[in-house]
Scaffold this active site. Structure first.
Site: not given
Ligand SMILES: [Zn+2]
Length: 209
Positions: A97, A99-100, A138, A166, A168
């Protein structure tokens, strides 16, 4: 295929010659993160970790160096005028992902209605790899796979369904494991006709064990 790449200016910038940090700088960055989490980067078990991490990144993020158009090119196979749905199911993928930078993974199901022929089934799986081995959401992964197939093969319609877990979500934040997120993208015939979407999803669900 150029068009597909041009949609991602950030990607282009990241790959521009001269702007890329050196390998030493990348390893140094890993050392910095190790110190930041409270580790001693000099201890025996971690001495080679920066090198290993950078090596692993080359593989995990290999998709930035690959063009989906090239993967799909020159692949038409004559199948005696076959024009009905082609479904490639249960393509496993592993991505991260954006984001992380934490893994998310699952399966891709892709279908299309061919016009000039079909592509080798492994080619669809390789397109999935190209996009999965980049930082992703995704939703974008789903859309990029559909658009790459659409732009290169010019079929009458493309349907892509991605289901993923996910890490995360499982390992941090709300800590829910076993939750599957499903995303879809439809073009052409599939976008225009809800009955075609139902057919696609019925085929996907019917084929699942
Ligand atoms: Zn994430």
């Amino acid at each position: 295929m150029d068009a597909i790449i041009k949609q991602h200016p950030a990607l282009k910038a990241a790959n521009a010659e001269g702007q890329r940090p050196s390998r030493d700088q990348a390893e140094e960055a890993v050392r910095t993160l190790l110190s930041y989490i409270g580790e001693d980067p000099a201890r025996e078990g971690l001495k080679d970790t920066p090198k290993r991490v950078v090596n692993a990144y080359a593989e995990l993020y290999a998709g930035y160096k690959q063009e989906p158009g090239v993967v799909l090119e020159r692949v038409f196979e004559d199948v005696g005028g076959y024009q009905d749905i082609v479904l490639v199911q249960d393509i496993p993928f592993y991505s991260h992902c954006e984001h992380h930078m934490v893994p998310f993974y699952g399966k891709v199901h892709a279908a299309y209605y061919p016009t000039d022929g079909v592509v080798g089934l492994s080619k669809i799986a390789r397109v999935v790899e190209v996009f999965a081995r980049r930082l992703q959401t995704q939703e974008n992964l789903t859309a990029q796979i559909a658009e790459a197939i659409d732009q290169v093969l010019k079929p009458r319609g493309v349907a892509v369904l991605v289901e993923a877990e996910h890490m995360c979500m499982a390992m941090r934040g709300i800590k829910k494991s076993g939750v599957l997120t499903t995303t879809t993208r439809f073009t052409g015939l599939f976008a225009d006709d809800p009955a075609e979407q139902v057919r696609f999803i019925t085929l996907v669900r019917g084929g699942q064990r």
